[in-house]
Scaffold this motif. Structure first.
Motif, PDB file in Angstrom:
ATOM      1  N   ASP A 203      -2.082  11.854  -5.904  1.00  0.00           N
ATOM      2  CA  ASP A 203      -2.323  13.675  -5.375  1.00  0.00           C
ATOM      3  C   ASP A 203      -3.199  13.654  -4.342  1.00  0.00           C
ATOM      4  O   ASP A 203      -4.010  12.641  -4.240  1.00  0.00           O
ATOM      5  N   VAL A 204      -3.900  14.439  -4.233  1.00  0.00           N
ATOM      6  CA  VAL A 204      -5.280  15.049  -3.325  1.00  0.00           C
ATOM      7  C   VAL A 204      -5.804  14.039  -4.024  1.00  0.00           C
ATOM      8  O   VAL A 204      -7.141  13.679  -3.014  1.00  0.00           O
ATOM      9  N   ASP A 205      -6.398  13.688  -5.267  1.00  0.00           N
ATOM     10  CA  ASP A 205      -7.544  12.732  -5.686  1.00  0.00           C
ATOM     11  C   ASP A 205      -7.740  11.394  -5.728  1.00  0.00           C
ATOM     12  O   ASP A 205      -7.807  10.780  -6.050  1.00  0.00           O
ATOM     13  N   GLY A 206      -6.383  10.783  -5.027  1.00  0.00           N
ATOM     14  CA  GLY A 206      -5.587   9.430  -5.137  1.00  0.00           C
ATOM     15  C   GLY A 206      -4.798   8.905  -6.567  1.00  0.00           C
ATOM     16  O   GLY A 206      -5.037   7.901  -6.360  1.00  0.00           O
TER      17      GLY A 206
END
Length: 240
Positions: free
Chosen positions: A146-149
């Motif tokens: 996801d965008v947070d890794g």
């Protein structure tokens, strides 16, 4: 409902159990269980045998091979994890469960006998691929984030090496043992109970009593280590 439909609904799972406290004993309680989201596409099962051949001096002859022994079964499979539709939105919890099988269990460390959990793969009624073993290798490849890794998908390649062998034609809870083992007495134990667990026959307690020089089968002190013989090693007590 047809058998084919019933089989298609069976879900594969991996169970981690406490390693045995002594050689020859059974694994302990369940540490963790991972119900696989997707059944494997393939399973690779292997087993090796070792032969020894003494060179022959006769040029036109070949020496007969002598069987030395066989190695443990090895099961290799890939586990696909997908957390895009789950509430925790991460596959790391499932990966951490698999990682537990690679390090000593807390209970084994407390006994000062470090040992990793035993692993058992089960899928419906399959028998050849279902056995107690240890995780010999684990490789995890994260394939979506996801965008947070945070990893959302992963493919886990693992191999389970057989740790114990049940006698041919027997299941883990019945039938005579073919090898010696040991058992540490706990409160409430009795020779009849131990004989039932090991041999499937409570009346075979005399074999254990004879092997350990026990005169009073009711006087078992907790903490005592008993040798549990194969029935054939017990002096033929059961045959008389």
């Amino acid at each position: 409902m047809s058998p084919a439909v019933r089989t298609s609904r069976a879900r594969a799972q991996l169970t981690l159990k406490e390693p045995p406290a002594t050689v020859g004993a059974k694994p302990g309680g369940t540490i963790a269980r991972l119900n696989l989201q997707f059944n494997p596409n393939s399973l690779q099962l292997s087993k090796t045998t070792e032969w020894r051949r003494t060179p022959s001096r006769m040029a036109g002859q070949s020496a007969l091979p002598e069987f030395v022994g066989s190695g443990p079964r090895q099961l290799s499979l890939e586990v696909f994890l997908d957390a895009t539709s789950t509430h925790d939105n991460s596959v790391e919890q499932a990966v951490e469960t698999l990682m537990k099988a690679c390090v000593p269990s807390p209970a084994s460390l407390a006994r000062k006998k470090p040992a990793s959990p035993w692993v058992r793969f089960e899928w419906g009624t399959a028998r050849t691929t279902s056995f107690d073993g240890v995780l010999s290798s684990l490789s995890v490849t994260y394939t979506l984030f996801d965008v947070d890794g945070k990893p959302l998908r992963a493919t886990c390649a693992l191999s389970v090496e057989e740790a114990s062998v049940d006698p041919p034609g027997q299941n883990p809870t019945s039938g005579a043992r073919t090898a010696r083992s040991t058992h540490t007495v706990v409160a409430g134990d009795s020779l009849a109970m131990l004989a039932w667990r090991e041999y499937g026959d409570a009346t075979a307690w005399r074999a254990i009593a004879e092997a350990n020089g026990i005169d009073d089968p009711m006087a078992l002190a907790p903490g005592t280590e008993l040798m549990v013989p194969a029935l054939g090693d017990a002096g033929g007590e059961e045959e008389r």
